[in-house]
Design a protein around this motif. Structure first.
Motif, PDB file in Angstrom:
ATOM      1  N   LEU A 102     -21.903  19.300  50.120  1.00 54.27           N
ATOM      2  CA  LEU A 102     -20.587  19.120  50.735  1.00 54.27           C
ATOM      3  C   LEU A 102     -19.631  18.310  49.864  1.00 54.27           C
ATOM      4  CD1 LEU A 102     -21.638  18.437  54.436  1.00 54.27           C
ATOM      5  CD2 LEU A 102     -20.368  20.418  53.592  1.00 54.27           C
ATOM      6  N   LEU A 103     -20.156  17.603  48.856  1.00 54.04           N
ATOM      7  CA  LEU A 103     -19.263  16.863  47.962  1.00 54.04           C
ATOM      8  C   LEU A 103     -18.282  17.800  47.276  1.00 54.04           C
ATOM      9  CD1 LEU A 103     -21.708  14.355  46.192  1.00 54.04           C
ATOM     10  CD2 LEU A 103     -20.247  13.943  48.175  1.00 54.04           C
ATOM     11  N   ARG A 104     -18.751  18.991  46.897  1.00 56.13           N
ATOM     12  CA  ARG A 104     -17.879  19.956  46.243  1.00 56.13           C
ATOM     13  C   ARG A 104     -16.741  20.363  47.163  1.00 56.13           C
ATOM     14  NH1 ARG A 104     -19.538  23.247  42.142  1.00 56.13           N
ATOM     15  NH2 ARG A 104     -17.423  24.068  42.339  1.00 56.13           N
ATOM     16  N   LYS A 105     -17.029  20.442  48.464  1.00 51.28           N
ATOM     17  CA  LYS A 105     -16.000  20.839  49.426  1.00 51.28           C
ATOM     18  C   LYS A 105     -14.848  19.842  49.426  1.00 51.28           C
ATOM     19  CE  LYS A 105     -15.337  21.835  54.358  1.00 51.28           C
ATOM     20  NZ  LYS A 105     -15.996  21.957  55.679  1.00 51.28           N
ATOM     21  N   VAL A 106     -15.166  18.570  49.367  1.00 49.76           N
ATOM     22  CA  VAL A 106     -14.126  17.537  49.366  1.00 49.76           C
ATOM     23  C   VAL A 106     -13.312  17.604  48.081  1.00 49.76           C
ATOM     24  CG1 VAL A 106     -13.684  15.064  49.434  1.00 49.76           C
ATOM     25  CG2 VAL A 106     -15.505  16.038  50.849  1.00 49.76           C
ATOM     26  N   VAL A 107     -14.008  17.745  46.947  1.00 45.95           N
ATOM     27  CA  VAL A 107     -13.320  17.824  45.663  1.00 45.95           C
ATOM     28  C   VAL A 107     -12.421  19.059  45.615  1.00 45.95           C
ATOM     29  CG1 VAL A 107     -13.633  18.084  43.175  1.00 45.95           C
ATOM     30  CG2 VAL A 107     -15.096  16.516  44.471  1.00 45.95           C
ATOM     31  N   ASP A 108     -12.912  20.183  46.119  1.00 45.75           N
ATOM     32  CA  ASP A 108     -12.115  21.413  46.143  1.00 45.75           C
ATOM     33  C   ASP A 108     -10.871  21.243  47.017  1.00 45.75           C
ATOM     34  OD1 ASP A 108     -13.913  22.611  44.476  1.00 45.75           O
ATOM     35  OD2 ASP A 108     -14.953  23.734  46.036  1.00 45.75           O
ATOM     36  N   MET A 109     -11.015  20.498  48.120  1.00 45.40           N
ATOM     37  CA  MET A 109      -9.878  20.260  49.007  1.00 45.40           C
ATOM     38  C   MET A 109      -8.790  19.486  48.266  1.00 45.40           C
ATOM     39  SD  MET A 109      -9.828  18.404  52.750  1.00 45.40           S
ATOM     40  CE  MET A 109      -9.896  16.722  52.155  1.00 45.40           C
ATOM     41  N   ARG A 110      -9.176  18.512  47.481  1.00 49.04           N
ATOM     42  CA  ARG A 110      -8.209  17.732  46.694  1.00 49.04           C
ATOM     43  C   ARG A 110      -7.551  18.616  45.626  1.00 49.04           C
ATOM     44  NH1 ARG A 110      -4.695  16.244  44.363  1.00 49.04           N
ATOM     45  NH2 ARG A 110      -4.287  14.315  43.244  1.00 49.04           N
TER      46      ARG A 110
END
Length: 238
Positions: A102-110
């Protein structure tokens, strides 16, 4: 003498020995701005509300996550500041440390906010904060302190009076940032035995990540069979 020559000289097979953690006080390297500080700023932004605050919260959540990835990697001797996020996550996972997908999801959101000028949704920012908090807090808790000593022991049936009975491997970090394991070999003797030799395993060596992963698994009692299997595979590649 490298670890392969060292083990051969002492007729000690680390992959066929018992292993346990032996304590230690290995801590994370301090950053100029800590992941906790970025996380705190993100939480304060979120509490203020409004578009500007949500944008700032999204930015600081990403900084908290990427900062935590870098803090873990730098602590173990990796020069990761210029790596992309997928590579950082890959190496943290190879060390056996917590890095959820899920870390990638946050980075992608940014990144979506930055490149597409999309307005962050309240529920997505709240979810990102939860993910970042879980990651940063769990990483911090694991290093209070990290058990940095591994003890490898021969099965009793294989021990002769003059043979090496066990090895210890302890993590060290120099001021330069160099990180390594120092491995000591012991023959029978008073107290913990008589040290008969030592060698180093540098950060980046085929065994290094496998040993950190083994320490983490032993500490947490989590996926230990997989960590042992990965260690045996790495040892076989020497």
């Amino acid at each position: 003498m490298d670890i392969k020559e060292f083990c051969a000289a002492h007729r000690f097979d680390m992959s066929k020995s018992g292993v346990a953690v032996g304590g230690g006080d290995f801590g994370m390297t301090d950053l100029k701005t800590s992941p906790i500080e970025f996380l705190t700023l993100a939480e304060e932004d979120f509490e203020r509300g409004g578009l500007a605050a949500l944008v700032n919260a999204t930015t600081n959540v990403k900084r908290a996550i990427v900062g935590q990835l870098d803090q873990l990697l730098i602590s173990f001797g990796y020069q990761s500041l210029r790596w992309n996020v997928p590579k950082k996550i890959e190496r943290v996972r190879a060390l056996g440390l917590f890095a959820p997908s899920l870390l990638r999801k946050v980075v992608d959101m940014r990144n979506f906010l930055e490149h597409e000028y999309a307005t962050p949704e309240l529920k997505n920012v709240e979810e990102a904060l939860d993910i970042a908090s879980l990651f940063v807090m769990s990483a911090s808790a694991m290093f209070i302190p990290f058990d940095d000593v591994l003890e490898f022991s021969r099965p009793e049936l294989q021990v002769a009076d003059s043979s090496v009975t066990h090895l210890t491997a302890g993590l060290s970090r120099e001021e330069s940032g160099r990180v390594f394991y120092t491995v000591y070999a012991y023959e029978p003797g008073e107290y913990a035995g008589h040290c008969v030799g030592q060698c180093q395993i540098q950060s980046g060596h085929v065994l290094f990540e496998a040993m950190v992963k083994l320490s983490a698994s032993l500490m947490l009692r989590y996926k230990l069979d997989q960590a042992l299997s990965d260690f045996e595979a790495a040892y076989a590649r020497l």
